[in-house]
Design an enzyme around this catalytic site. Structure first.
Site, PDB file in Angstrom:
ATOM      1  CE  LYS A 159     -26.921  -3.231   2.679  1.00 24.49           C
ATOM      2  NZ  LYS A 159     -27.066  -2.505   1.404  1.00 24.49           N
TER       3      LYS A 159
ATOM      4  CG  ASP B 281     -25.576   0.266   1.001  1.00 22.30           C
ATOM      5  OD1 ASP B 281     -24.824  -0.348   1.781  1.00 22.30           O
ATOM      6  OD2 ASP B 281     -26.789   0.007   0.865  1.00 22.30           O
TER       7      ASP B 281
ATOM      8  CE1 TYR C 117     -31.847  -2.736   0.100  1.00 22.15           C
ATOM      9  CE2 TYR C 117     -29.841  -1.604  -0.552  1.00 22.15           C
ATOM     10  CZ  TYR C 117     -30.663  -2.088   0.434  1.00 22.15           C
ATOM     11  OH  TYR C 117     -30.322  -1.918   1.744  1.00 22.15           O
TER      12      TYR C 117
ATOM     13  CG  HIS D 232     -30.018  -7.166   3.441  1.00 25.28           C
ATOM     14  ND1 HIS D 232     -30.380  -6.876   2.152  1.00 25.28           N
ATOM     15  CD2 HIS D 232     -30.355  -6.067   4.159  1.00 25.28           C
ATOM     16  CE1 HIS D 232     -30.909  -5.673   2.097  1.00 25.28           C
ATOM     17  NE2 HIS D 232     -30.903  -5.158   3.305  1.00 25.28           N
TER      18      HIS D 232
END
Length: 311
Positions: free
Chosen positions: A88, A53, A58, A121
Site C-alpha cells: 500500500k 498483505d 507496516y 492506503h
C-alpha cells in the site's frame, strides 16, 4: 486440521482478470518483530496461505520478502508466481509524482519484480517525508485523487503491479474515483461494509482486522468475547474466529487476518468445511456493528471528511 494438511483456499476474480485468494495473512502490528513475521509467513505458506498483505507503513515488507525467499529455497512454493502479494501507498507518498518511486521502493524492499495488488492506503495525503503517526493537522495537505490514481494506473500499465485498488474509501469517494478512472479499482480494503455498492461496481471488498485487532491501539475484544458468537461456535465445533471469518466469506467478502501464532494461523484457514444456518444469522444480526478506526491515521477529528457522513 492436522499440522500437515494444506487447505485449498478459494479465489475471487478481480476486475483486472487476475485471481485473489479469499483469505490473506496480514502483517500489520503495533510493533513488528521481523523474525516473528518471517516465521509466521513461512508457517502460513506450509498450511496453504498464498495471499500476504503488507504496506510501507507496516515496516513488514522486508521480513515478508525474506520469508518468500526462504520459502522458495525450502521448496515450499515452486515460484513467486504462486503467491498474491499486496502492499500500500502511505500518506507522505500519496502524491502523483511519488507513487511510482514509492512502489519501486516497496518492490526493492520485498525483493520482488511486481506486486499482485497495490492500494492507496487512505484517501489522505501528508507532506512528503512526514512519517510520524498519528498525523497532526499541520502534517496533512490536500489529496489529489485524480492525479494519484492516474499514477497508479501508470504503475499497472508498466507491469509493476497486476492490479490496483484503494483502502478506506467511502461510497462518495469511490463514486468520485469511478467518474474519471480509466482502470477501476479492483479492491476496496476496509472495515465498514459497502458490500452491495461495491458488488454493483465490480469492486471486491477485503475486510481488515476482521477479528477486532486485539492488542492494537485501534482494536478491541468485542468479537472474540461475544457470547452470541461463542454460542454459534459451540454448535459447529469451531472457534469464534472461524465463525466470524466464515460469516464474512458467506457475505462474499475477502479477508486479511493477522496472527503470528502457529495454531491460530492454521485455525483461521479452516473455515471451508461448514456453513452457517439461518438461526446462526439471526444471532449474528443482533451484534451491533461499529467502525473502530474512526479518524484513520490522523490525530484529530476528521471523521466527517474521511467517511463523508457514512457512519
Amino acid at each position: 486440521m492436522s499440522s500437515t494438511t494444506k487447505v485449498a483456499v478459494p479465489n475471487v476474480v478481480l476486475q483486472s482478470s487476475f485471481s485473489m485468494p479469499v483469505i490473506g495473512l496480514g502483517t500489520a502490528a503495533e510493533s513488528n518483530d521481523g523474525e516473528a513475521i518471517k516465521q509466521a509467513v513461512i508457517e502460513a505458506i506450509k498450511v496453504g496461505y498464498r495471499h500476504f498483505d503488507t504496506a510501507s507503513a507496516y515496516e513488514s515488507e522486508q521480513a515478508l520478502g525474506e520469508a518468500i525467499a526462504e520459502s522458495l529455497k525450502l521448496g515450499l512454493i515452486g515460484s513467486r508466481d504462486e503467491l498474491f502479494i499486496t502492499s500500500k501507498l502511505w500518506l507522505p507518498d500519496n502524491h502523483p509524482h511519488l507513487v511510482l518511486p514509492a512502489l519501486q521502493k516497496s518492490l526493492e524492499t520485498l525483493r520482488l519484480d511486481y506486486l499482485d495488488l497495490y492500494l492507496v492506503h487512505w484517501p489522505m495525503s501528508a507532506k512528503p517525508g512526514t512519517w510520524k503517526v498519528p498525523f497532526e493537522q499541520e502534517d496533512l495537505v490536500p489529496f489529489d485523487l485524480k492525479g494519484v490514481w492516474t499514477s497508479m494506473e501508470e504503475c499497472q500499465n508498466m507491469g509493476l503491479t497486476k492490479s490496483i485498488g484503494v483502502s478506506n474509501f467511502s461510497t462518495k469517494k469511490l463514486e468520485d474515483l469511478l467518474s474519471f478512472a480509466t482502470i477501476p479499482p479492483s479492491v476496496n480494503q476496509q472495515q465498514k461494509n459497502l458490500t452491495e455498492y461495491c458488488k454493483a461496481k465490480g469492486i471486491i471488498i477485503t475486510a481488515y482486522s476482521p477479528l477486532g485487532a486485539q492488542g492494537t491501539r485501534w482494536g478491541s475484544n468485542d468479537v472474540i468475547d461475544s457470547e452470541l458468537l461463542k454460542d454459534v461456535a459451540q454448535v459447529h465445533g469451531k472457534t469464534v474466529a472461524q465463525v466470524s471469518l466464515r460469516w464474512l466469506y458467506e457475505q462474499g467478502v475477502t479477508v486479511v487476518v493477522k496472527s503470528y501464532n502457529k495454531e491460530r494461523i492454521k485455525q483461521n484457514l479452516d473455515i471451508f468445511d461448514f456453513s452457517l444456518t439461518n438461526d446462526d444469522y439471526q444471532k449474528i444480526r443482533q451484534i451491533q456493528q461499529e467502525r473502530k478506526v474512526k479518524n484513520g491515521p490522523a490525530g484529530f477529528d476528521v471523521i466527517d471528511h474521511l467517511w463523508d457522513g457514512e457512519n
